[in-house]
Design a protein around this motif. Structure first.
Motif, PDB file in Angstrom:
ATOM      1  N   LEU A 172      -6.214 -12.128  11.359  1.00 56.14           N
ATOM      2  CA  LEU A 172      -5.649 -11.662  10.445  1.00 56.14           C
ATOM      3  C   LEU A 172      -4.857 -12.475   9.669  1.00 56.14           C
ATOM      4  O   LEU A 172      -3.596 -12.698   9.561  1.00 56.14           O
ATOM      5  CB  LEU A 172      -4.788 -11.025  11.507  1.00 56.14           C
ATOM      6  CG  LEU A 172      -3.489 -10.008  11.326  1.00 56.14           C
ATOM      7  CD1 LEU A 172      -4.166  -8.806  10.406  1.00 56.14           C
ATOM      8  CD2 LEU A 172      -2.493  -9.277  12.662  1.00 56.14           C
ATOM      9  N   GLN A 173      -4.957 -11.409   8.184  1.00 50.40           N
ATOM     10  CA  GLN A 173      -3.568 -11.618   7.409  1.00 50.40           C
ATOM     11  C   GLN A 173      -2.955 -10.472   6.903  1.00 50.40           C
ATOM     12  O   GLN A 173      -3.864  -9.817   6.672  1.00 50.40           O
ATOM     13  CB  GLN A 173      -4.352 -12.046   6.373  1.00 50.40           C
ATOM     14  CG  GLN A 173      -5.358 -14.133   6.749  1.00 50.40           C
ATOM     15  CD  GLN A 173      -6.033 -14.788   5.299  1.00 50.40           C
ATOM     16  OE1 GLN A 173      -6.228 -13.859   4.509  1.00 50.40           O
ATOM     17  NE2 GLN A 173      -6.300 -15.431   5.285  1.00 50.40           N
ATOM     18  N   THR A 174      -1.422 -10.468   6.851  1.00 51.87           N
ATOM     19  CA  THR A 174      -0.490  -9.760   5.998  1.00 51.87           C
ATOM     20  C   THR A 174      -0.277 -10.315   5.276  1.00 51.87           C
ATOM     21  O   THR A 174       0.363 -11.531   5.807  1.00 51.87           O
ATOM     22  CB  THR A 174      -0.350  -9.171   7.265  1.00 51.87           C
ATOM     23  OG1 THR A 174       0.933 -10.347   8.501  1.00 51.87           O
ATOM     24  CG2 THR A 174      -1.138  -8.757   8.240  1.00 51.87           C
ATOM     25  N   ALA A 175      -0.122  -9.411   4.078  1.00 55.42           N
ATOM     26  CA  ALA A 175       0.998  -9.441   3.480  1.00 55.42           C
ATOM     27  C   ALA A 175       2.285  -9.110   3.504  1.00 55.42           C
ATOM     28  O   ALA A 175       1.544  -7.063   3.103  1.00 55.42           O
ATOM     29  CB  ALA A 175       0.610  -9.526   2.089  1.00 55.42           C
ATOM     30  N   THR A 176       3.229  -8.502   3.394  1.00 57.40           N
ATOM     31  CA  THR A 176       4.568  -7.226   3.473  1.00 57.40           C
ATOM     32  C   THR A 176       5.567  -7.915   2.937  1.00 57.40           C
ATOM     33  O   THR A 176       6.158  -8.761   1.939  1.00 57.40           O
ATOM     34  CB  THR A 176       5.212  -7.856   5.172  1.00 57.40           C
ATOM     35  OG1 THR A 176       3.848  -7.879   5.749  1.00 57.40           O
ATOM     36  CG2 THR A 176       5.912  -6.501   5.296  1.00 57.40           C
ATOM     37  N   ALA A 177       5.867  -6.622   2.395  1.00 57.29           N
ATOM     38  CA  ALA A 177       6.974  -6.870   0.924  1.00 57.29           C
ATOM     39  C   ALA A 177       8.156  -5.599   1.525  1.00 57.29           C
ATOM     40  O   ALA A 177       7.269  -4.157   1.762  1.00 57.29           O
ATOM     41  CB  ALA A 177       6.691  -6.387  -0.185  1.00 57.29           C
ATOM     42  N   SER A 178       9.561  -5.866   1.959  1.00 55.56           N
ATOM     43  CA  SER A 178       9.858  -4.596   2.241  1.00 55.56           C
ATOM     44  C   SER A 178      11.348  -4.741   1.352  1.00 55.56           C
ATOM     45  O   SER A 178      11.912  -5.744   0.650  1.00 55.56           O
ATOM     46  CB  SER A 178      10.535  -4.545   4.167  1.00 55.56           C
ATOM     47  OG  SER A 178      11.164  -5.935   4.130  1.00 55.56           O
TER      48      SER A 178
END
Length: 764
Positions: free
Chosen positions: A504-510
């Motif tokens: 699993l690869q996740t790129a997140t911006a918040s």
């Protein structure tokens, strides 16, 4: 000594008193060795030009003897010159103790110095008896009554002496079972339990319980009075106390003669004086009620509650005087609490100290007490708690000294001891759940003293590689709203975490805000963008079904709403208060490839059982689901249980449903609970270094939507798994060390248990 002084006075009076008075033209001093001539002249009540007669000479001799420097002083005349002939006392070159085991030599030297005898001081032989008594008193305080002290004085060159004290300590006397005379309502064993002094139990071989001292006996007698008065015996009295020692000085017998009196109940309770509030508002604060057994503790709590209540309106120095009236005929006590609010107190000025980094305005933002307003005990208490929860300070103390020359003004002095708020971490750790942990972190919780938090973290363990950059801008608006933004990347190999075999690869911006609602409540609003990529090696039915319906790559725009109430007294190892948080994560429909939500509630409560022991109660309830018909929560968003952060004693993520490959798959419903008692066993300068706990953990996960290998996820509290054990938390230089040993209490066949678990090094 007195004989020498008297002879010197008579001699000086005879030599100078019989001669004609004269004017001193010169003063000469003979016999000095160690003492400077100027020192003698400073003590001498005569000077060149003074007229000297017999009375003046006697005063001069007396003054020089009073210095303690001399064994002999004579005044002689040579023409108009005054000659002072002295014999210095020897100096103490060394003090030697022989035979002292119970008390260290340094401590004995401190006692002697307090009695006026120390190395380098002038030796006065007349003090030897006093010194021997002082040493005996030090030993008496430790229960050594068979002590014998013999002193030997040895002359040394250059007018010095060595002092040797030979000590025979003997055996310490032990307190025998306390005797009580006059007790009828309570048996002797129950009264002995009130005393901290008494025979030591056989297993407490290091206890000093059986050592006698007046102070300990006085404290025990006060506890005895409180015991009786808390049980209605308002006129209880200790008539006498006898303390005797056996002829061999090995046993101490204590006898307490008491008059219990009779047991009283509470009659009428009145509030009198200047109440400030309506009486109906103060009545609920009474910690004692009519018709119940009279108890002093209830009176004390009532006084504290009334004083605290008046303090909220500025009457910080209010006096509450309880006036009991005993009615012996019907054995009742009428109580009148007389309220004297004194003057209302205002705050003149707020002073802040100890903050070497944190700016004054950042601290003032957290204060609920303001200059120019009346002093409020509630606002002071809230201010202290809010500063403690910031996490910047190891200790916060607020004092309210009166303004000199006024009776109605105080200054508020805030003294904050800062802890290190920034760190640069680069290290290697290991965890039973994570394997080898490599971490690099740069974090500053108080950027340039503004209270802002900046962080960059790069972590890698057996299953996860994580990078995160975040910034929290405290007080972004004048109303106290905080702003936060962050970006992160995570690469997970689930198989290494003992889950199913997928990547699993996740790129997140918040981006989001923290909005204060009350002094203790905040609402959080965040928007997150998630880009998710999955890789399957040996997919289970659950993963194969997900990939068929949604594909391996998905984009989610999620909004996170949270409410947090925090009343803890400090952020690090709190001992009072609570923290509650409700969090809702929603993948927005129409703009997200996946449509789901997750809802969770967490609470932690802290109760001080004593000065050292704290009870901690934790609970978490989490649930997630999808919107569409037949849709389910994405399997990688499932909740898990088991491991050092959830249910100790079970392997990480091992509880709950499993897929057709017999790998833990988690679930969309999780329940966790924990009860533990914490206590410190070692402290650093911050007082928060090491804590040990004894705990009971409980938890389980269920899947309400899927039919896993074990069948439908029916929910039953009987599925909860329990474990008990000991835990340790230590804030090491490279990050927190968490360790536990635990035994499952109701594990079943197929459960994966783990007795010892630990992790060291920061991980996220």
């Amino acid at each position: 000594m007195m004989r020498t002084r008297l002879a010197a006075l008579l001699f000086s009076f005879f030599i100078l008193g019989t001669a004609q008075a004269f004017t001193i033209e010169e003063i000469r001093i003979r016999g000095l060795d160690r003492i400077a001539e100027g020192t003698v002249l400073n003590y001498l009540p005569l000077d060149v030009g003074d007229e000297l007669d017999g009375t003046d000479s006697a005063d001069a001799v007396e003054a020089l003897f009073d210095t303690g420097f001399f064994d002999d002083v004579e005044l002689l005349r040579d023409g108009n010159a005054l000659i002072i002939q002295v014999a210095e006392r020897p100096a103490i070159a060394r003090i030697e103790f022989i035979g002292n085991d119970a008390i260290a030599g340094d401590r004995l030297r401190e006692g002697l110095a307090g009695a006026g005898l120390g190395e380098g001081q002038s030796f006065d032989r007349s003090l030897l008896a006093t010194i021997e008594r002082e040493l005996e008193q030090q030993y008496f305080a430790l229960g050594y009554y068979d002590i014998d002290v013999q002193s030997t004085v040895s002359p040394l060159p250059r007018n010095r002496v060595g002092l040797r004290l030979d000590i025979e300590e003997g055996e310490p006397a032990s307190v025998q079972p306390i005797r009580f005379i006059g007790n009828r309502a309570f048996d002797t064993d129950e009264l002995r339990d009130r005393f901290e002094m008494g025979p030591a139990p056989w297993w407490a071989f290091l206890s000093n319980r059986d050592k006698y001292s007046r102070e300990r006996l006085a404290a025990d007698l006060e506890r005895l009075r409180a015991f009786y008065r808390d049980r209605g015996y308002a006129d209880f009295d200790i008539e006498s106390t006898q303390v005797t020692i056996s002829p061999d000085r090995q046993r101490i017998h204590v006898t307490v003669n008491i008059d219990e009196g009779v047991q009283y109940t509470v009659g009428d309770i009145e509030l009198a004086g200047e109440l400030i509030y309506d009486e109906a508002e103060l009545r609920p604060l009474l910690a004692i009620e009519s018709s119940e057994i009279f108890n002093q503790r209830g009176i004390t709590r009532t006084i504290e509650a009334l004083r605290e209540k008046l303090g909220e309106r500025g009457y910080a120095f209010a006096r509450i005087n309880p006036l009991p009236e005993l009615r012996e005929a019907d054995q009742t006590v009428d109580l009148t609490f007389f309220v004297d609010p004194a003057e209302r107190v205002y705050v003149r000025r707020i002073r802040i100290s100890g903050n070497e980094t944190t700016r004054d305005d950042v601290i003032r933002t957290e204060l609920r007490q303001y200059e120019g307003t009346w002093l409020s005990t509630k606002d002071l208490r809230d201010s202290e708690s809010r500063l403690g929860r910031m996490g910047f300070f190891s200790d916060v103390r607020i004092d309210t000294p009166r303004v000199p020359g006024t009776s109605d003004q105080v200054d508020v002095e805030v003294n904050a001891t800062e802890r290190l708020s920034g760190s640069l971490r680069a290290g290697v750790g290991f965890g039973t759940d994570q394997g080898v942990i490599l971490n690099l972190g740069i974090q500053q919780d108080n950027v340039f003293g503004t209270g802002d938090r900046a962080e960059f973290v790069a972590n890698s363990d057996d299953s996860d590689t994580t990078y995160r950059l975040s910034y929290l801008e405290r007080n972004y608006t004048m109303s106290g709203i905080d702003r936060r933004y962050a970006v992160s990347f995570r690469d997970r190999d689930a198989d290494e975490a003992d889950l199913a075999d997928y990547g699993l690869q996740t790129a997140t911006a918040s981006y989001g805000y923290r909005i204060p609602v009350t002094s203790n409540d905040r609402v959080g609003v965040d928007v997150e963008y998630d880009d998710v990529s999955l890789e399957f090696n040996n997919p289970s039915n659950i993963q194969r079904d997900f990939e068929t319906r949604n594909g391996p790559d998905n984009t989610v725009i999620r909004t996170n709403l949270s409410w947090t109430r925090d009343t803890r007294n400090t952020a690090i190892f709190p001992t009072a208060g609570a923290r509650q948080q409700t969090r809702l994560e929603v993948a927005l429909p129409g703009v997200s490839d996946l449509e789901y939500y997750r809802l969770s509630y967490e609470q932690s409560r802290y109760v001080a059982l004593s000065e050292r022991f704290t009870l901690v109660l934790d609970g978490t309830l989490s649930y997630g689901d999808a919107y569409g018909e037949g849709e389910t929560l994405p399997f990688y968003e499932n909740f898990y249980a088991g491991g050092i952060t959830t249910v100790r004693g079970y392997e990480s993520n091992s509880l709950g449903p499993r897929d057709d490959n017999d790998d833990p798959t988690g679930g969309n419903l999780r329940l966790l609970g924990r009860a533990e008692v914490r206590f410190p066993i070692a402290e650093d300068s911050d007082g928060n270094n090491l804590r040990v706990s004894t705990f009971v953990d409980a938890g389980q996960v269920w899947d309400r939507d899927r039919e896993a290998a074990e069948g439908p996820g029916d929910v039953s509290l009987s599925d909860l798994r329990y474990a008990a054990g000991l835990g340790l938390v230590y804030y090491s230089p490279i990050g927190p060390l968490t360790m536990s040993v635990a035994r499952p209490l109701n594990d079943e066949q197929g459960d994966e248990t783990q007795f010892f678990q630990f992790t060291i090094g920061a991980f996220f």
